[in-house]
Design an enzyme around this catalytic site. Structure first.
Site, PDB file in Angstrom:
ATOM      1  N   HIS A 142      22.118 113.446   6.328  1.00  0.00           N
ATOM      2  CA  HIS A 142      21.834 113.282   7.761  1.00  0.00           C
ATOM      3  C   HIS A 142      21.182 111.928   8.060  1.00  0.00           C
ATOM      4  CE1 HIS A 142      21.137 114.512  11.830  1.00  0.00           C
ATOM      5  NE2 HIS A 142      19.837 114.460  11.720  1.00  0.00           N
ATOM      6  N   ASP A 176      26.464 114.913   5.618  1.00  0.00           N
ATOM      7  CA  ASP A 176      25.411 115.429   6.491  1.00  0.00           C
ATOM      8  C   ASP A 176      25.602 116.939   6.621  1.00  0.00           C
ATOM      9  OD1 ASP A 176      23.680 116.104   8.509  1.00  0.00           O
ATOM     10  OD2 ASP A 176      24.381 114.581   9.926  1.00  0.00           O
ATOM     11  N   SER A 233      21.260 112.363  16.039  1.00  0.00           N
ATOM     12  CA  SER A 233      20.599 113.648  15.816  1.00  0.00           C
ATOM     13  C   SER A 233      20.097 114.228  17.145  1.00  0.00           C
ATOM     14  CB  SER A 233      19.476 113.451  14.799  1.00  0.00           C
ATOM     15  OG  SER A 233      18.952 114.668  14.373  1.00  0.00           O
TER      16      SER A 233
END
Lengths: 198, 382
Positions: free
Chosen positions: B355, B322, B157
């Site tokens: 995610h 995601d 991320s």
């Protein structure tokens, strides 16, 4: 490291230090060989998760990519050779992919099973059922091979698209060459290996 | 509390603090004259210092990536699934460094630290830091630890953005770059989510323009709302459906507006927990760093030109469900790397976890990541 004999024929057609894109690269044997022995650079495209892990273990660049999505992510003439072993018959539009291979690469090397092989013809004629063999181990309903063709069909496609066949080798299911196969390739050859350019 | 420390855990770990007195010029033009970075390390640095791995944390992460601080800890560090002896990032082979980024609220200098100029907490006076600044400060921590080159810089991320930035900013200081569930820049939708979160915080009456600590309060409700929104964007529709469905926590519907569905109760719990453990100004800073990240803006928006200075090898991974940083965003990075003729492998991991999948020990994820890290160790003869 010993290469499977069809891959050995292919590597012989690839120049040292060239850029290679291997479509459906499997466990990355060909690219690993080309990296180590011919200082080639390149990428393999693959969708099988275990094969992707095997490529990474070998230090081969592998990109998860479905060949049915085409090669739009690759620029025109960005590699020297685009290789595709035993996948032409399994993609949705072999003709479109073939065009794309020669857009991205200067040359394309393609292998596929020959549906014109005498045993295949005999199987269909004798049993009246879709042929199954060591090279074609699937039932008609679960086969990934959705566009079976013969050498004659493939060469007709190349003619239609104005492609030049630079090399052609035909082998049996053990990837061995033989004089009789060379004499009657479309009848006696089980697997074809073609090298084409525009 | 762990009854006993698992064999594949790094065990009890103690955070350390590095103090820097050399001023750090930030991207925004301001300078931090002195600052501290809190960090943890796992494994042993080898004699030629070639086995160091830097872990970059995401928005709400910190330096505590693996192991336990005490036997009273309920949970191990945030990436314990991947870091430990015999795990993907194998601490028998690698010396792992993870720090709390500048502007954080877990011990490194940030908005809750005392501003030496005023003697009070920085609050909104803490400069807006960017990924570029974090990478510079991480390089200073590497200098401090005597690490010239990292075997790998790894992040998921926002952490993946830092890893990517490393490859451009200090190309000669890392051999490998692992970018997981990340993106080369945020989309308008991503920025919009961040803005809703920031708005919730800044509109809280207890925010006091960011000087809430001077008033002895925290914008709890705003931070809670921000976290609730963010949290749901980290999960997929399927994952939420599977976890909560339409289950009620009450005995039948109540014809009111207090939480009745399990999913409501869960979000409230997550928001509540976060609002008392995280700093609101840090949340604003972290989301801004995300918004501003766009390394290709300096190369005419040409990402492959931007990445052409990189010298390391790359592994990029994404997760199918995601939707915050979708696989297509990772594929932009991969395409640019291929175009720049860099060594890169890419896997699009099947997962229903959204995610958050990058924090979860999904077998295919671990197999792919593990194969890459084994290769890293092999190539460095570790």
């Amino acid at each position: 490291m010993t290469l499977r004999s069809d891959l050995n024929i292919i590597q012989g057609w690839i120049s040292p230090e060239s850029q290679v894109l291997d479509l459906g690269c499997g466990q990355g044997e060909l690219l690993a060989f080309l990296q180590q022995h011919k200082s080639c650079r390149g990428y393999g495209l693959e969708i099988n998760p275990d094969s992707i892990v095997s490529c990474i273990e070998k230090g081969v660049n592998v990109i998860e990519h479905d060949l049915n999505d085409g090669l739009a992510d690759f620029k025109d003439q960005s590699v020297d050779t685009v290789v595709m072993t035993q996948a032409l018959q399994a993609v949705r539009r072999p003709d479109v992919l073939l065009e794309d291979m020669l857009r991205v690469g200067n040359e394309a090397i393609i292998t596929f099973p020959n549906f014109g092989y005498w045993r295949t013809r005999w199987y269909l004629l004798g049993k009246g059922k879709m042929p199954m063999s060591k090279t074609l181990p699937y039932n008609w309903y679960d086969t990934p091979n959705i566009h079976m063709c013969t050498f004659a069909d493939f060469e007709a496609l190349c003619r239609e698209k104005g492609l030049t066949i630079l090399n052609r080798t035909v082998v049996d299911s053990n990837h061995q060459e033989h004089w009789s196969i060379k004499r009657w390739p479309n009848l006696l050859g089980e697997i074809a290996i073609y090298r084409v350019s525009r | 509390m762990p009854q006993q420390i698992p064999a594949d855990s790094v065990g009890i770990v103690t955070p350390q603090v590095a103090r820097f007195d050399e001023p750090l010029l930030l991207r925004c033009g301001k300078t931090l004259d002195q600052y501290e970075l809190v960090y943890e390390t796992y494994g042993q640095l080898n004699a030629d210092k070639s086995n160091a791995v830097l872990i970059c944390h995401a928005l709400s992460g910190d330096h505590h990536a693996a192991g336990y601080h005490s036997m009273e800890d309920k949970k191990p560090g945030w990436w314990d699934a991947c870091i430990g002896p015999g795990k993907v990032i194998d601490t028998n082979q690698f010396f792992v460094v993870c720090l709390n980024n500048l502007g954080g609220c877990a011990g490194s200098t940030g908005p809750v630290s005392i501003n030496p100029e005023t003697g009070k907490a920085y609050g909104s006076d803490f400069p807006v830091v960017r990924v570029w600044d974090w990478v510079n400060s991480q390089a200073r921590l590497a200098d401090y630890l005597g690490i010239e080159t990292f075997a790998a810089v790894i992040g998921g991320s926002l952490g993946g953005m830092q890893a990517l930035r490393w490859s451009i900013q200090f190309p000669e200081r890392l051999k490998n770059c692992v970018v997981i569930a990340s993106a080369p820049k945020l989309s308008a939708q991503n920025i919009a989510f961040n803005e809703v979160a920031r708005s919730a915080i800044m509109k809280d009456p207890d925010f006091h323009d960011g000087y809430y600590l001077h008033h002895g309060v925290i914008p709890k409700s705003g931070l809670m709302q921000a976290r609730m929104l963010a949290h749901l964007t980290y999960l997929s529709d399927d994952a939420m459906g599977e976890k909560f469905g339409r289950e009620l926590k009450t005995d039948g519907i109540q014809y009111g507006f207090n939480p009745e569905f399990e999913v409501e109760s869960y979000l409230h719990y997550q928001g509540e927990k976060f609002s008392t453990s995280f700093d609101a100004n840090t949340y604003l800073l972290m989301t801004r760093a995300l918004d501003y990240f766009d390394p290709a803006q300096y190369t005419d928006n040409d990402l492959s030109q931007c990445l052409s200075t990189a010298q390391c090898k790359f592994l990029v991974m994404s997760f199918t469900t995601d939707w915050r940083f979708s696989p297509e965003r990772s594929e932009e990075i991969v395409d640019a790397l291929v175009d720049a003729d860099k060594d890169v492998s890419y896997a699009r991991i099947e997962s229903e976890k959204g995610h958050d999948a990058f924090l979860i020990p999904i077998p295919r994820y671990l197999a792919t990541f593990g194969a890459y890290m084994k290769r890293v160790a092999k190539e460095l003869a570790l």
